[in-house]
Every structure is written in C-alpha cells, then in structure tokens.
Write an enzyme that holds these catalytic residues in place. Sequence first.
Site, PDB file in Angstrom:
ATOM      1  N   CYS A   1      33.868  -8.306  36.001  1.00 23.57           N
ATOM      2  CA  CYS A   1      35.270  -8.747  36.027  1.00 23.57           C
ATOM      3  C   CYS A   1      36.084  -7.873  35.068  1.00 23.57           C
ATOM      4  O   CYS A   1      35.666  -7.609  33.939  1.00 23.57           O
ATOM      5  CB  CYS A   1      35.396 -10.214  35.629  1.00 23.57           C
ATOM      6  SG  CYS A   1      34.523 -11.304  36.762  1.00 23.57           S
TER       7      CYS A   1
ATOM      8  N   CYS B   1      37.133  -9.055  31.343  1.00 21.03           N
ATOM      9  CA  CYS B   1      36.133  -9.788  30.552  1.00 21.03           C
ATOM     10  C   CYS B   1      35.293  -8.856  29.689  1.00 21.03           C
ATOM     11  O   CYS B   1      34.786  -7.835  30.169  1.00 21.03           O
ATOM     12  CB  CYS B   1      35.240 -10.588  31.494  1.00 21.03           C
ATOM     13  SG  CYS B   1      34.009 -11.569  30.618  1.00 21.03           S
TER      14      CYS B   1
ATOM     15  N   HIS C   1      41.380 -16.992  39.433  1.00 22.09           N
ATOM     16  CA  HIS C   1      42.209 -15.922  38.858  1.00 22.09           C
ATOM     17  C   HIS C   1      43.156 -15.207  39.816  1.00 22.09           C
ATOM     18  O   HIS C   1      43.968 -14.390  39.389  1.00 22.09           O
ATOM     19  CB  HIS C   1      41.360 -14.876  38.125  1.00 22.09           C
ATOM     20  CG  HIS C   1      40.449 -15.446  37.085  1.00 22.09           C
ATOM     21  ND1 HIS C   1      40.859 -16.418  36.195  1.00 22.09           N
ATOM     22  CD2 HIS C   1      39.137 -15.207  36.797  1.00 22.09           C
ATOM     23  CE1 HIS C   1      39.850 -16.721  35.400  1.00 22.09           C
ATOM     24  NE2 HIS C   1      38.793 -16.017  35.742  1.00 22.09           N
TER      25      HIS C   1
ATOM     26  N   CYS D   1      34.939 -14.757  25.516  1.00 24.26           N
ATOM     27  CA  CYS D   1      33.502 -14.510  25.645  1.00 24.26           C
ATOM     28  C   CYS D   1      33.156 -13.041  25.554  1.00 24.26           C
ATOM     29  O   CYS D   1      33.810 -12.190  26.118  1.00 24.26           O
ATOM     30  CB  CYS D   1      32.944 -15.031  26.958  1.00 24.26           C
ATOM     31  SG  CYS D   1      34.120 -15.634  28.116  1.00 24.26           S
TER      32      CYS D   1
ATOM     33  N   GLY E   1      27.687 -14.197  30.452  1.00 25.67           N
ATOM     34  CA  GLY E   1      26.795 -14.262  31.605  1.00 25.67           C
ATOM     35  C   GLY E   1      27.340 -15.061  32.771  1.00 25.67           C
ATOM     36  O   GLY E   1      28.301 -15.817  32.629  1.00 25.67           O
TER      37      GLY E   1
HETATM   38  N1  SAH Z   1      30.582 -16.001  34.568  1.00 25.91           N
HETATM   39  C1  SAH Z   1      31.183 -17.296  34.551  1.00 25.91           C
HETATM   40  C2  SAH Z   1      31.279 -17.944  33.201  1.00 25.91           C
HETATM   41  C3  SAH Z   1      31.703 -17.132  32.005  1.00 25.91           C
HETATM   42  S1  SAH Z   1      33.373 -16.751  31.682  1.00 25.91           S
HETATM   43  C4  SAH Z   1      32.518 -17.259  35.236  1.00 25.91           C
HETATM   44  O1  SAH Z   1      32.951 -16.184  35.648  1.00 25.91           O
HETATM   45  O2  SAH Z   1      33.118 -18.302  35.418  1.00 25.91           O
HETATM   46  C5  SAH Z   1      34.265 -18.211  31.398  1.00 25.91           C
HETATM   47  C6  SAH Z   1      35.710 -18.077  31.849  1.00 25.91           C
HETATM   48  O3  SAH Z   1      36.486 -17.206  31.001  1.00 25.91           O
HETATM   49  C7  SAH Z   1      35.836 -17.506  33.248  1.00 25.91           C
HETATM   50  O4  SAH Z   1      36.824 -18.191  33.955  1.00 25.91           O
HETATM   51  C8  SAH Z   1      36.267 -16.086  32.967  1.00 25.91           C
HETATM   52  O5  SAH Z   1      36.875 -15.506  34.081  1.00 25.91           O
HETATM   53  C9  SAH Z   1      37.193 -16.281  31.794  1.00 25.91           C
HETATM   54  N2  SAH Z   1      37.468 -15.084  31.010  1.00 25.91           N
HETATM   55  C10 SAH Z   1      36.697 -14.015  30.780  1.00 25.91           C
HETATM   56  N3  SAH Z   1      37.323 -13.107  30.013  1.00 25.91           N
HETATM   57  C11 SAH Z   1      38.518 -13.640  29.726  1.00 25.91           C
HETATM   58  C12 SAH Z   1      39.631 -13.185  28.963  1.00 25.91           C
HETATM   59  N4  SAH Z   1      39.616 -12.012  28.352  1.00 25.91           N
HETATM   60  N5  SAH Z   1      40.703 -13.995  28.897  1.00 25.91           N
HETATM   61  C13 SAH Z   1      40.722 -15.193  29.518  1.00 25.91           C
HETATM   62  N6  SAH Z   1      39.713 -15.669  30.247  1.00 25.91           N
HETATM   63  C14 SAH Z   1      38.626 -14.896  30.361  1.00 25.91           C
END
Ligand code: SAH
Length: 357
Positions: A120, A123, A220, A337, A163
């Site tokens: 993503c 992330c 998203h 995360c 993860g």
């Molecule tokens: N892999 C799983 C769980 C981990 S991330 C998932 O994709 O759902 C947990 C949440 O935080 C997810 O919705 C992810 O898209 C979001 N996330 C990741 N990086 C982020 C960021 N920089 N700002 C805001 N949300 C973020």
Amino acid sequence: MMEDGRRDIKSLTLSELKEEVLSLGEPSFRAKQIYEWMHVKLVRSFKEMTNLSKAFREECGKRYRFTALFPVRVQESVLDGTKKFLFALEDGNVVESVWMKYKHGNSVCISSQVGCRMGCSFCASTLDGLERNLTPSEMLDQVYAITRLTGERVSNVVVMGIGEPLDNYENLLRFLGLLTDENGLHISQRSVTVSTCGIVPRMRQLAQERLQITLALSLHAATDEKRKRLMPVAKSYSIGELMEACAYYFQYTGRRITFEYSLIEGVNDTDQDARELAALARKLCCHVNLIPVNPVKERDFVQSRADRIQSFKNVLEKNQINVTIRREMGRDIDGACGQLRHRHMEGGQDAESIFHN
Ligand code: SAH
C-alpha cells in the site's frame, strides 16, 4: 514453528497440550496447569511454573520452545498516554505494538507479520517488504507482554499493526482461538477487530468460521481506478467483489463491517469521493471510520485539512451513513504502523532522536 525441532508450546491448544503431556507419561491435569501459567499468569519461562517438579520443568525446556518477546523500546505519548512498544523476537527481528487507554478500557494494537508484502502506497509497514509471518505465540505475546508491563488488563485487541493478518491466516486463527479461550485471557470475540486490505477469498473463509469478531476493511477509495493507485491488492479484487464478500461476512456472522478510509489531501477526500463512498456503504450494514492519513517520511502524502475532513463526514452523514473520525492517538510517537520498526532498521540519527525522547 518447529525450527530447532522443539514445538512452540504457547501456540498449542489446551487439548493439544493434554496429548503432549500424556505422551510424556504425566497426568492430563498437568496440561491445565501449564496452560494457566502461560495464558493466565503470563509467566515467561518454565522455571516460574512452581507447581511442577524441577525434573518435569527441565524436560519441558528440552522439548518445547517458550516464546517470550523482549521490549527493546517503549515510548509514551505526552499527549494522550498511548504507549508504543518495539519488541524483539527470538530471531532478532522486531515488531511494534501499541497500547491505548480509552474510557471503556485498554486497547492493544498488534502486528501479525514481520513486514508486509501488500505494498500500500501510504503505509510504512511495507517499505521493507515481508520478512516472515508471526507465530500464534508471537501474536499472543504482544498482548501478554503489554499486560505485564502496564500491569493493566487489556480489554480490546485490534490486529492493525504491521502486516496483513489474512496473509497469515492459519496462525491468525489459532491466535484468535487462544486469545479468546475461556481457559486463557478470555478476551471476548466481540472485543477483537481484524483489519484487512481486502483479500476476498480469505474474507469469505473467515466468515465461515462464524466468529463474533469485527472485520475491518481498509477501503481508502470508492472506485477501482483510485483504489488501484493506492493499493496493489485492488488489482486482484474489485470493489464489487469486496462488497459481496462484506455482505457475505455479515450474513454468516451478523457482525457489522467497518470500512477504514484514510483521508489524503487531493487524492481521495472530495465531496464527490464521499458521495461515492456513501453509495457503497448504504448497501451494507457497516460503519465508516475516517482516518486522517498519518504522513510517512518516505512518501509525499499530505493529511487532509480539518475542514475538508469535516465536510467529507457531513456528506456521509447526510446520506445516513454511520461515521466516526478516528482520534489520532500517539501522534508524537510515530503512531502509524511500521514507522518505528522502519526507523529502527534504518538506524542512524533519525532513530536515535526518536528513541531518546
Ligand atoms: N494490513 C491490514 C492491517 C494493518 S494497517 C490492513 O490493510 O487493513 C491498519 C490500518 O492503517 C489500515 O487501514 C491501513 O490502510 C492504515 N494505514 C496504514 N498506513 C497509514 C498511514 N500512513 N496513515 C493512515 N492510515 C494508515
């Protein structure tokens, strides 16, 4: 995991543990004793299991691995008391977990893998790729270590750290079973949330387990075109397929789905985006959680402005969508995360300045 030939004892169910104990010629109630030491009293070694004979404890040490995470760094937010833990695993890898204090109880956010391969674009967890899956005991131990370190009971667990939990499906399910087991910490299934980027076949499989956990879908974007730009997984599964999987999950479990939607300035935060999201959400029994995107140094995403976020929320509400804006916890301690692990691996100046604050 059987890496050195020894079984990972904290990942065994009580009935599996009974079989083990019987095969060692011990009475089956020993299994309950060991299980309680591990999953209720949260001890960190066989040595602490004082109602077992010394000889039996030594035998166990030879036969089984006993996972125990080691806290490398703990940072506390001066803003809201949120604590972020960097834990070292036995192989030297590190993962992060977050402890958040709410009025209704303490919540822990755990990691499910070392790194992530989902890619993503906003992330930090995926910047270094996937290293390996976490074992059930390594997921549990994040909750156990934090319970010990804070001295407070954990009431909610969210699998939203580093993860993709559904990319580590078997271990995740075993973890959920142990976490919610009445003979262990006995956290209610309804107090557990698993977040996924949307691996459709696994979402359907999870529905069939008929657990009472909450499934959160990281959406998203409300169109395939936009979603593909943010999340590579969108190239494999369309939003149409995702919505069907969500409906299926609700049908099997009766549990309302959560949509997570991170607001990124100029990317997915217009009123038109909100109307498209509302159109999707209206068809399901769901709740939308808006997350102001947490800026990651390596990416050039900017958080939507407060008035834009409010306007986005208003559009959803006008369309009768149940929506909340996620409170940003621990902003001052790299709450998003994967950021802490990534910086830890980068080392150098940046990491130093964070770890000493
Ligand atoms: N892999 C799983 C769980 C981990 S991330 C998932 O994709 O759902 C947990 C949440 O935080 C997810 O919705 C992810 O898209 C979001 N996330 C990741 N990086 C982020 C960021 N920089 N700002 C805001 N949300 C973020």
